[in-house]
Design a protein around this motif. Structure first.
Motif, mmCIF file in Angstrom:
data_model
loop_
_atom_site.group_PDB
_atom_site.id
_atom_site.type_symbol
_atom_site.label_atom_id
_atom_site.label_comp_id
_atom_site.label_asym_id
_atom_site.label_seq_id
_atom_site.Cartn_x
_atom_site.Cartn_y
_atom_site.Cartn_z
ATOM 1 N N ASP A 188 51.507 113.962 98.269
ATOM 2 C CA ASP A 188 50.262 113.976 97.751
ATOM 3 C C ASP A 188 50.424 114.338 96.091
ATOM 4 O OD1 ASP A 188 48.974 113.259 99.804
ATOM 5 O OD2 ASP A 188 48.787 115.351 100.487
ATOM 6 N N ARG A 189 51.415 115.050 95.641
ATOM 7 C CA ARG A 189 51.576 115.265 94.277
ATOM 8 C C ARG A 189 51.869 114.110 93.507
ATOM 9 N NH1 ARG A 189 54.673 121.050 93.906
ATOM 10 N NH2 ARG A 189 53.549 122.234 95.330
ATOM 11 N N LEU A 190 52.730 113.359 94.275
ATOM 12 C CA LEU A 190 53.338 112.212 93.185
ATOM 13 C C LEU A 190 52.559 110.843 93.528
ATOM 14 C CD1 LEU A 190 57.093 112.752 94.358
ATOM 15 C CD2 LEU A 190 56.084 113.264 92.254
ATOM 16 N N ALA A 191 51.754 111.017 94.560
ATOM 17 C CA ALA A 191 51.159 109.766 94.801
ATOM 18 C C ALA A 191 49.800 109.996 95.732
ATOM 19 C CB ALA A 191 51.990 108.717 95.576
ATOM 20 N N PRO A 192 48.584 109.988 95.106
ATOM 21 C CA PRO A 192 47.475 110.283 95.858
ATOM 22 C C PRO A 192 47.387 109.446 96.636
ATOM 23 C CG PRO A 192 47.176 110.530 93.405
ATOM 24 C CD PRO A 192 48.694 110.078 93.571
ATOM 25 N N GLU A 193 46.619 109.534 98.058
ATOM 26 C CA GLU A 193 46.515 108.522 99.095
ATOM 27 C C GLU A 193 45.560 107.726 98.516
ATOM 28 O OE1 GLU A 193 45.431 108.684 103.885
ATOM 29 O OE2 GLU A 193 45.331 110.507 102.608
ATOM 30 N N ILE A 194 45.877 106.176 98.979
ATOM 31 C CA ILE A 194 45.054 105.166 98.488
ATOM 32 C C ILE A 194 44.044 104.841 99.690
ATOM 33 C CG2 ILE A 194 45.424 102.780 97.705
ATOM 34 C CD1 ILE A 194 48.520 103.359 96.946
ATOM 35 N N SER A 195 43.020 104.576 99.258
ATOM 36 C CA SER A 195 41.885 104.377 100.091
ATOM 37 C C SER A 195 42.112 102.534 100.698
ATOM 38 C CB SER A 195 40.346 104.353 99.659
ATOM 39 O OG SER A 195 40.315 103.417 98.523
ATOM 40 N N LYS A 196 41.509 102.480 101.683
ATOM 41 C CA LYS A 196 41.693 101.009 102.252
ATOM 42 C C LYS A 196 40.953 100.015 101.267
ATOM 43 C CE LYS A 196 42.046 102.087 107.197
ATOM 44 N NZ LYS A 196 41.356 102.087 108.587
ATOM 45 N N PRO A 197 39.794 100.178 100.738
ATOM 46 C CA PRO A 197 39.370 99.298 99.645
ATOM 47 C C PRO A 197 40.263 99.150 98.522
ATOM 48 C CG PRO A 197 37.593 100.847 100.365
ATOM 49 C CD PRO A 197 38.696 101.202 100.812
ATOM 50 N N THR A 198 40.882 100.108 97.863
ATOM 51 C CA THR A 198 41.802 99.924 97.036
ATOM 52 C C THR A 198 43.204 99.108 97.310
ATOM 53 O OG1 THR A 198 41.223 102.071 96.034
ATOM 54 C CG2 THR A 198 43.326 101.357 95.228
ATOM 55 N N HIS A 199 43.526 99.328 98.601
ATOM 56 C CA HIS A 199 44.612 98.512 99.367
ATOM 57 C C HIS A 199 44.442 97.088 99.201
ATOM 58 C CE1 HIS A 199 48.101 100.306 100.649
ATOM 59 N NE2 HIS A 199 47.615 101.298 101.467
ATOM 60 N N ALA A 200 43.148 96.903 99.597
ATOM 61 C CA ALA A 200 42.775 95.343 99.684
ATOM 62 C C ALA A 200 42.661 94.736 98.330
ATOM 63 C CB ALA A 200 41.379 95.371 100.357
ATOM 64 N N ALA A 201 42.142 95.471 97.352
ATOM 65 C CA ALA A 201 42.114 95.033 95.889
ATOM 66 C C ALA A 201 43.445 94.788 95.192
ATOM 67 C CB ALA A 201 41.182 95.999 95.230
ATOM 68 N N LEU A 202 44.454 95.764 95.652
ATOM 69 C CA LEU A 202 45.696 95.663 95.016
ATOM 70 C C LEU A 202 46.498 94.550 95.592
ATOM 71 C CD1 LEU A 202 46.771 99.507 94.959
ATOM 72 C CD2 LEU A 202 46.467 97.894 93.148
ATOM 73 N N ALA A 203 46.057 94.319 97.051
ATOM 74 C CA ALA A 203 46.821 92.952 97.582
ATOM 75 C C ALA A 203 46.468 91.885 97.066
ATOM 76 C CB ALA A 203 46.292 93.194 99.162
ATOM 77 N N LYS A 204 45.273 91.705 96.364
ATOM 78 C CA LYS A 204 44.868 90.463 95.859
ATOM 79 C C LYS A 204 45.405 90.332 94.700
ATOM 80 C CE LYS A 204 40.427 90.460 98.306
ATOM 81 N NZ LYS A 204 38.904 90.628 98.080
#
Length: 371
Positions: A354-370
């Motif tokens: 969590d210090r190095l990489a805050p958890e990514i939300s599902k909407p953010t995941h979807a945006a990054l996947a595009k």
């Protein structure tokens, strides 16, 4: 320097005698050949001068194949191989050239010569290192005769391997089973983060260490990963030039990338083509230096790959499932992990993720996947 001399014939035609004279490395060599046409003579001069400029070519021209030495064969191998020769292999072959065995004529090298050379190496090196030296030299023996006519005997090399193995001069390296403890990792990552607070432009070693652990990737593979190699939707990564005994260059392999590794990758700034745009040797050196400072004994960066695979199996993954992450193609190479039993994930709730990489939300995941 090549010259062409006109030679009138009795029948009124003109012959063209091409001559070349080469002086290099204490050797002097002359050749001549007669042609009916000047362009053919000029082409021969150009061709022979190019051929004689190659390593070992003068020895071959002066003495023929039978008197060419092992050093000449090594020179030809290094100079003419179109495949990229690794840095280690090049260094090893050059080291062999510095030994007396390189001065022996190819036709005269016997298994006894090779065994004696292995013995000299074994006086200062481990059996696995001696085996590596002979393996690299074996590559020269394999193609010297069909490629360049050097009379190296492959059977002599095969016999030498058999003898040195029986004598214990060569052998396999011992599989490392060193795994970092959570305390050691905590100390390392605190050390790296403290350094970055003082010098923000330092490479993010803490993130690289965590990514290596969760992805089971080697340091060189990590530093080659491009943003375009990251398949966020498919949760996988294209590993370029994955290490392989047969062919490393161009051996690009898709590997599964678990959530934790994906989070760390996506937390990096997108200011260059690579996710971790750093020199892999510097990564390894930083790890070695930090372990020395913190008095962490016998821990290498590559041990993080071993830790990553071990973690997957302890979490209950099968060997094929773990191999889909690590990229192991030969399951027999994973026999070292056969003793591991499902004990759970010791990194569950690890604060450093969590210090190095805050958890990514599902909407953010979807945006990054595009993207």
């Amino acid at each position: 320097m090549g010259t062409i001399i006109d030679r009138p014939r009795r029948d009124g035609t003109v012959a063209y005698m091409a001559q070349i004279a080469v002086q290099r490395e204490g050797r002097s060599h002359r050749e001549s050949k007669t042609f009916d046409r000047r362009p053919a003579a000029a082409a021969w001069v150009k061709k022979r001068e190019a051929e004689l400029s190659k390593p070992g070519a003068l020895a071959l021209a002066q003495h023929g194949k039978r008197l060419a030495t092992l050093g000449d064969a090594i020179d030809s191998y290094l100079a003419e191989s179109k495949k990229k020769i690794g840095r280690t292999k090049t260094q090893v072959l050059r080291a062999i050239k510095a030994d007396d065995i390189a001065d022996i004529a190819c036709a005269d090298i016997t298994s006894q010569d090779l065994v004696a050379y292995a013995g000299r190496l074994g006086a200062e090196r481990a059996p696995a290192t001696v085996a590596n030296y002979l393996s690299h030299l074996r590559a020269v023996f394999a193609i010297a005769q069909p490629a360049w006519g050097y009379p190296l005997d492959e059977k002599a090399m095969a016999d030498a391997f058999k003898v040195t193995k029986r004598l214990g001069v060569t052998g396999k390296s011992k599989a490392r089973d060193r795994r970092p403890t959570l305390d050691e990792l905590d100390r390392l990552l605190k050390h790296f983060e403290a350094g970055r607070r003082k010098r923000p432009r330092m490479m993010p070693m803490a993130a690289i260490v965590a990514f290596a652990l969760y992805s089971s990737r080697r340091e060189e593979e990590i530093t080659k990963i491009l943003w375009t190699d990251l398949d966020v939707a498919g949760r996988r990564v294209l590993v370029r030039d994955m290490k392989d005994p047969e062919a490393k260059d161009g051996n690009d392999v898709w590997c599964e990338l678990h959530e934790e590794a994906l989070r760390i990758a996506l937390a990096q700034p997108r200011n260059q083509a690579e996710i971790f745009p750093y020199n892999h040797r510097t990564v390894s050196a930083n790890m070695t230096r930090a372990c020395a400072i913190l008095n962490i004994v016998d821990l290498h960066f590559h041990d993080l790959r071993h830790e990553g695979v071990s973690r997957l199996l302890e979490m209950g993954r099968t060997i094929p499932q773990a191999a889909s992450v690590s990229g192991h193609r030969n399951w027999s190479s994973m026999k070292r992990y056969a003793h591991l039993r499902q004990t759970g994930d010791k990194y569950a709730g690890w604060v450093w993720l969590d210090r190095l990489a805050p958890e990514i939300s599902k909407p953010t995941h979807a945006a990054l996947a595009k993207t």
